[in-house]
Design an enzyme around this catalytic site. Sequence first.
Site, PDB file in Angstrom:
ATOM      1  N   VAL A  17      64.308  11.904 -53.550  1.00  0.00           N
ATOM      2  CA  VAL A  17      62.855  12.053 -53.711  1.00  0.00           C
ATOM      3  C   VAL A  17      62.106  10.848 -53.133  1.00  0.00           C
ATOM      4  CG1 VAL A  17      63.095  13.543 -55.746  1.00  0.00           C
ATOM      5  CG2 VAL A  17      62.906  11.056 -56.061  1.00  0.00           C
ATOM      6  N   ASP A  18      62.826   9.977 -52.410  1.00  0.00           N
ATOM      7  CA  ASP A  18      62.243   8.700 -51.980  1.00  0.00           C
ATOM      8  C   ASP A  18      61.468   8.774 -50.671  1.00  0.00           C
ATOM      9  OD1 ASP A  18      64.320   8.688 -49.975  1.00  0.00           O
ATOM     10  OD2 ASP A  18      65.686   7.794 -51.441  1.00  0.00           O
ATOM     11  N   HIS A  46      64.029  18.364 -53.995  1.00  0.00           N
ATOM     12  CA  HIS A  46      63.604  17.996 -55.350  1.00  0.00           C
ATOM     13  C   HIS A  46      62.242  17.312 -55.390  1.00  0.00           C
ATOM     14  CE1 HIS A  46      68.157  18.074 -56.430  1.00  0.00           C
ATOM     15  NE2 HIS A  46      67.613  19.265 -56.477  1.00  0.00           N
ATOM     16  N   ASN A  92      81.337  11.080 -48.034  1.00  0.00           N
ATOM     17  CA  ASN A  92      80.954  10.612 -49.367  1.00  0.00           C
ATOM     18  C   ASN A  92      82.051   9.717 -49.919  1.00  0.00           C
ATOM     19  OD1 ASN A  92      78.981  10.850 -51.615  1.00  0.00           O
ATOM     20  ND2 ASN A  92      80.766  11.603 -52.739  1.00  0.00           N
ATOM     21  N   CYS A 139      49.088  17.431 -60.761  1.00  0.00           N
ATOM     22  CA  CYS A 139      48.481  17.852 -62.023  1.00  0.00           C
ATOM     23  C   CYS A 139      49.074  19.198 -62.402  1.00  0.00           C
ATOM     24  CB  CYS A 139      46.963  17.968 -61.907  1.00  0.00           C
ATOM     25  SG  CYS A 139      46.237  18.734 -63.378  1.00  0.00           S
ATOM     26  N   GLY A 160      76.517  11.630 -48.437  1.00  0.00           N
ATOM     27  CA  GLY A 160      76.149  10.788 -49.576  1.00  0.00           C
ATOM     28  C   GLY A 160      75.731  11.570 -50.808  1.00  0.00           C
ATOM     29  N   SER A 161      76.435  12.672 -51.074  1.00  0.00           N
ATOM     30  CA  SER A 161      76.147  13.435 -52.293  1.00  0.00           C
ATOM     31  C   SER A 161      77.445  13.890 -52.937  1.00  0.00           C
ATOM     32  CB  SER A 161      75.282  14.658 -51.987  1.00  0.00           C
ATOM     33  OG  SER A 161      75.138  15.450 -53.164  1.00  0.00           O
ATOM     34  N   SER A 162      77.499  13.796 -54.252  1.00  0.00           N
ATOM     35  CA  SER A 162      78.649  14.326 -54.988  1.00  0.00           C
ATOM     36  C   SER A 162      78.452  15.819 -55.288  1.00  0.00           C
ATOM     37  CB  SER A 162      78.839  13.556 -56.295  1.00  0.00           C
ATOM     38  OG  SER A 162      77.678  13.669 -57.092  1.00  0.00           O
TER      39      SER A 162
HETATM   40 ZN   LIG Z   1      43.994  18.703 -62.751  1.00  0.00          ZN
END
Ligand SMILES: [Zn+2]
Length: 275
Positions: A101-102, A117, A242, A125, A216-218
């Site tokens: 998510v970076d 993700h 990995n 919001c 780079g993922s398990s």
């Molecule tokens: Zn709102």
Amino acid sequence: MTMTDLAEFAQRHRRLFVLTGAGCSTESGIPDYRDANGDWKRAAPVTYQAFMGEEATRQRYWARSLIGWRVMGHARPGLAHRALARLETAGRMELLLTQNVDGLHRAAGSRRVIDLHGRIDIVRCMACEARSPRAALQAELLRRNPEWAALDATPAPDGDADLEARDFSGFDIPACAHCGGLLKPDVVFFGENVPRERVNEALGALAQADAVLVAGSSLMVYSGFRFVQAAVAAGKPVAAVNLGRTRADELLTLKLERPVGEALEALASALGERA
Ligand SMILES: [Zn+2]
């Protein structure tokens, strides 16, 4: 398996569907959730149900996020991100699907990216769907909670931080500036579904790809693992780079247990020379 095997795999299969995970970002200073066996290194992260249901959970989350953002907000792309951007430039990338998510793949120059993700640098919001930059919320959190600004803590993979045994009850969280609704990072929490259209878009790209490369993922989280299952069901070969076990080990055509940045850089160089 060796680097040469991986380069040959990529020679045989021109269009790659690349699935990345936390291992691509560890050298950028964003720690991994799991150890080499795929087990949690720390307490499991906050769930969607707890975040949406409990004010105390949200206070704890945002207090920890306030500290963790210092690392997440300043992280820079590493070897793995740059190498994957080169693969796209070389015309080898059908899609880069990341579980991270970076936002570091885009920062490195990748364009054909789906953030499975979501993105930690965006706030959503939950009432009116307005999106706003996480950096703006950081300024507001600091303004409302100046006593927390001086604290230090160990950063965690989701922009969170370890701040155990503290009283979070006084932590002041702003509401949506438009409607007063509840603010949530625009990331898929544990216990929350990935939006269906995002999954379908990725599956569409997978159908166009010649092979899958996991980096780079398990693959311990089903939302990522499902794409390997779908590839195998469609008869597409799957390679993985990995360090340590993956949930898909029995499904892999090729597995390379090497640091992911170094392996992808070697791959990009090998392909670049022949492009
Ligand atoms: Zn709102």
